[in-house]
Design a protein around this motif. Sequence first.
Motif, PDB file in Angstrom:
ATOM      1  N   GLU A  64       1.998   1.837  -3.492  1.00  0.00           N
ATOM      2  CA  GLU A  64       0.894   2.350  -4.307  1.00  0.00           C
ATOM      3  C   GLU A  64       0.680   3.834  -4.059  1.00  0.00           C
ATOM      4  O   GLU A  64       0.509   4.614  -5.005  1.00  0.00           O
ATOM      5  CB  GLU A  64      -0.397   1.589  -3.992  1.00  0.00           C
ATOM      6  CG  GLU A  64      -0.419   0.164  -4.484  1.00  0.00           C
ATOM      7  CD  GLU A  64      -1.623  -0.617  -3.971  1.00  0.00           C
ATOM      8  OE1 GLU A  64      -2.385  -0.087  -3.119  1.00  0.00           O
ATOM      9  OE2 GLU A  64      -1.798  -1.768  -4.410  1.00  0.00           O
ATOM     10  N   LEU A  65       0.695   4.226  -2.808  1.00  0.00           N
ATOM     11  CA  LEU A  65       0.492   5.636  -2.480  1.00  0.00           C
ATOM     12  C   LEU A  65       1.649   6.500  -2.972  1.00  0.00           C
ATOM     13  O   LEU A  65       1.437   7.611  -3.442  1.00  0.00           O
ATOM     14  CB  LEU A  65       0.296   5.801  -0.970  1.00  0.00           C
ATOM     15  CG  LEU A  65      -0.992   5.207  -0.414  1.00  0.00           C
ATOM     16  CD1 LEU A  65      -0.977   5.251   1.108  1.00  0.00           C
ATOM     17  CD2 LEU A  65      -2.215   5.910  -0.972  1.00  0.00           C
ATOM     18  N   ARG A  86       1.397   7.625  -6.664  1.00  0.00           N
ATOM     19  CA  ARG A  86       0.301   8.485  -7.115  1.00  0.00           C
ATOM     20  C   ARG A  86       0.866   9.755  -7.746  1.00  0.00           C
ATOM     21  O   ARG A  86       1.973  10.185  -7.408  1.00  0.00           O
ATOM     22  CB  ARG A  86      -0.604   8.881  -5.941  1.00  0.00           C
ATOM     23  CG  ARG A  86      -1.358   7.726  -5.359  1.00  0.00           C
ATOM     24  CD  ARG A  86      -2.234   8.168  -4.243  1.00  0.00           C
ATOM     25  NE  ARG A  86      -1.459   8.959  -3.293  1.00  0.00           N
ATOM     26  CZ  ARG A  86      -1.954   9.607  -2.262  1.00  0.00           C
ATOM     27  NH1 ARG A  86      -3.243   9.585  -2.036  1.00  0.00           N
ATOM     28  NH2 ARG A  86      -1.188  10.289  -1.449  1.00  0.00           N
ATOM     29  N   ARG A 140       0.833  -1.209   0.000  1.00  0.00           N
ATOM     30  CA  ARG A 140       0.000   0.000   0.000  1.00  0.00           C
ATOM     31  C   ARG A 140       0.866   1.258   0.000  1.00  0.00           C
ATOM     32  O   ARG A 140       0.545   2.236  -0.681  1.00  0.00           O
ATOM     33  CB  ARG A 140      -0.938  -0.014   1.207  1.00  0.00           C
ATOM     34  CG  ARG A 140      -1.880   1.137   1.236  1.00  0.00           C
ATOM     35  CD  ARG A 140      -2.890   1.056   0.090  1.00  0.00           C
ATOM     36  NE  ARG A 140      -3.838   2.135   0.229  1.00  0.00           N
ATOM     37  CZ  ARG A 140      -4.265   2.880  -0.772  1.00  0.00           C
ATOM     38  NH1 ARG A 140      -3.884   2.636  -1.998  1.00  0.00           N
ATOM     39  NH2 ARG A 140      -5.104   3.854  -0.550  1.00  0.00           N
TER      40      ARG A 140
END
Length: 110
Positions: free
Chosen positions: A100-101, A104, A97
């Motif tokens: 993924e962040l 961005r 996670r």
Amino acid sequence: MTAPLPIDGPAAPPRANGELLFAEPWQSRAFGMVVTLHGSGAFAWPQFQAALIDRIRIWETSHPEGECWDYYQHWLGALEDVLAADGTVFADEIELRARELANRPAGHDH
């Protein structure tokens, strides 16, 4: 139920004029997340406090020269440790996670 925040010592959050100090918005959100999870019974405060003190102690004994101190990075790390220890989340899920962040687009804030 409120978190018994120490005024001084290794686990004491940064303060200015007696008020909690947050340099960035994410820090206040991280703080609130921990206090809310504790308040909901997700973990006992001494468990979190011990994890935070461990994170700080490890940093103090092993950080590279010139590395910047960030209390709330340790705060988040302690939360990860507590939640991973009881199986609420797993370290590989946190890493996935976080990647993924981090990927961005710039300016994406949700």
